[in-house]
Design a protein around this motif. Sequence first.
Motif, PDB file in Angstrom:
ATOM      1  N   PHE A 145      10.564   4.470  -3.412  1.00 32.28           N
ATOM      2  CA  PHE A 145      10.998   5.254  -4.658  1.00 32.28           C
ATOM      3  C   PHE A 145      11.536   6.608  -3.903  1.00 32.28           C
ATOM      4  CE2 PHE A 145       8.906   2.347  -7.371  1.00 32.28           C
ATOM      5  CZ  PHE A 145       9.732   2.390  -8.663  1.00 32.28           C
ATOM      6  N   LYS A 146      10.825   6.904  -2.885  1.00 28.93           N
ATOM      7  CA  LYS A 146      11.421   8.109  -2.240  1.00 28.93           C
ATOM      8  C   LYS A 146      12.729   8.043  -1.583  1.00 28.93           C
ATOM      9  CE  LYS A 146       7.253  10.630  -1.395  1.00 28.93           C
ATOM     10  NZ  LYS A 146       6.342  11.068  -0.442  1.00 28.93           N
TER      11      LYS A 146
ATOM     12  N   ASP B 220      -3.739  -0.283  -0.897  1.00 30.89           N
ATOM     13  CA  ASP B 220      -3.099   0.940  -0.215  1.00 30.89           C
ATOM     14  C   ASP B 220      -1.715   0.483   0.255  1.00 30.89           C
ATOM     15  OD1 ASP B 220      -5.606   1.946  -1.295  1.00 30.89           O
ATOM     16  OD2 ASP B 220      -6.472   2.134   0.888  1.00 30.89           O
TER      17      ASP B 220
ATOM     18  N   GLU C 264      15.310   7.962  -4.640  1.00 30.12           N
ATOM     19  CA  GLU C 264      15.067   9.043  -5.323  1.00 30.12           C
ATOM     20  C   GLU C 264      16.503   9.898  -5.580  1.00 30.12           C
ATOM     21  OE1 GLU C 264      11.806  12.418  -6.225  1.00 30.12           O
ATOM     22  OE2 GLU C 264      12.192  11.957  -4.284  1.00 30.12           O
TER      23      GLU C 264
ATOM     24  N   GLU D 256       0.829   0.321  -2.149  1.00 24.59           N
ATOM     25  CA  GLU D 256       1.217   1.514  -2.633  1.00 24.59           C
ATOM     26  C   GLU D 256       2.049   2.570  -1.887  1.00 24.59           C
ATOM     27  OE1 GLU D 256      -2.485   3.442  -4.108  1.00 24.59           O
ATOM     28  OE2 GLU D 256      -2.757   2.007  -5.909  1.00 24.59           O
ATOM     29  N   LYS D 257       1.917   2.398  -0.536  1.00 30.10           N
ATOM     30  CA  LYS D 257       2.360   3.075   0.316  1.00 30.10           C
ATOM     31  C   LYS D 257       3.928   2.666   0.571  1.00 30.10           C
ATOM     32  CE  LYS D 257       0.862   2.923   4.565  1.00 30.10           C
ATOM     33  NZ  LYS D 257      -0.031   2.940   5.741  1.00 30.10           N
ATOM     34  N   ARG D 258       4.103   1.345   0.426  1.00 35.50           N
ATOM     35  CA  ARG D 258       5.482   0.912   0.427  1.00 35.50           C
ATOM     36  C   ARG D 258       6.373   1.147  -0.795  1.00 35.50           C
ATOM     37  NH1 ARG D 258       5.239  -5.033   3.588  1.00 35.50           N
ATOM     38  NH2 ARG D 258       4.189  -4.309   5.373  1.00 35.50           N
ATOM     39  N   LEU D 259       5.795   1.029  -1.794  1.00 31.80           N
ATOM     40  CA  LEU D 259       6.357   1.336  -3.099  1.00 31.80           C
ATOM     41  C   LEU D 259       6.768   2.816  -3.125  1.00 31.80           C
ATOM     42  CD1 LEU D 259       4.276  -0.534  -5.846  1.00 31.80           C
ATOM     43  CD2 LEU D 259       6.854  -0.902  -5.335  1.00 31.80           C
ATOM     44  N   THR D 260       5.819   3.762  -2.944  1.00 31.13           N
ATOM     45  CA  THR D 260       6.093   4.949  -2.688  1.00 31.13           C
ATOM     46  C   THR D 260       7.339   5.391  -1.868  1.00 31.13           C
ATOM     47  OG1 THR D 260       3.654   5.828  -3.134  1.00 31.13           O
ATOM     48  CG2 THR D 260       5.225   7.546  -2.387  1.00 31.13           C
ATOM     49  N   ALA D 261       7.388   4.823  -0.543  1.00 26.90           N
ATOM     50  CA  ALA D 261       8.503   4.965   0.358  1.00 26.90           C
ATOM     51  C   ALA D 261       9.754   4.465  -0.209  1.00 26.90           C
ATOM     52  CB  ALA D 261       7.982   4.356   1.630  1.00 26.90           C
TER      53      ALA D 261
END
Length: 111
Positions: free
Chosen positions: A97-98, A87, A101, A90-95
């Motif tokens: 990519f955002k 988890d 972006e 995933e949180k770090r990868l999402t951050a």
Amino acid sequence: LEIKYPVLPIHDETDGIFSEMLDMFRDQDTDESGTITLDEFTAGLKNMGSNLNDEQMLKLFKETDLDGNGSIDFQEFMTTNVKRVKDECEKRLTAAFKHHEGKGPMDVARL
């Protein structure tokens, strides 16, 4: 014959993670019963420098005690800790990519 700790044939990059988790479990299982009680769990967290209060520790213990029997076995320990690591990744990868972006193609160096 009771086996307190699993012996798994792991021969890749997970060796270190598995060993660390097994060591952490053994450190908290102070009575060497093969399970971690609430007292062992809270003492272990405090020994690791945790700043959680008693209520937060109890909540974390209950989240880790998947079968609700009042103790944490190694399988529960591994299952919940691997999920927490997943988890967090995933949180770090999402951050990441955002953050990047709309800034062109994504590559490893930009992460």
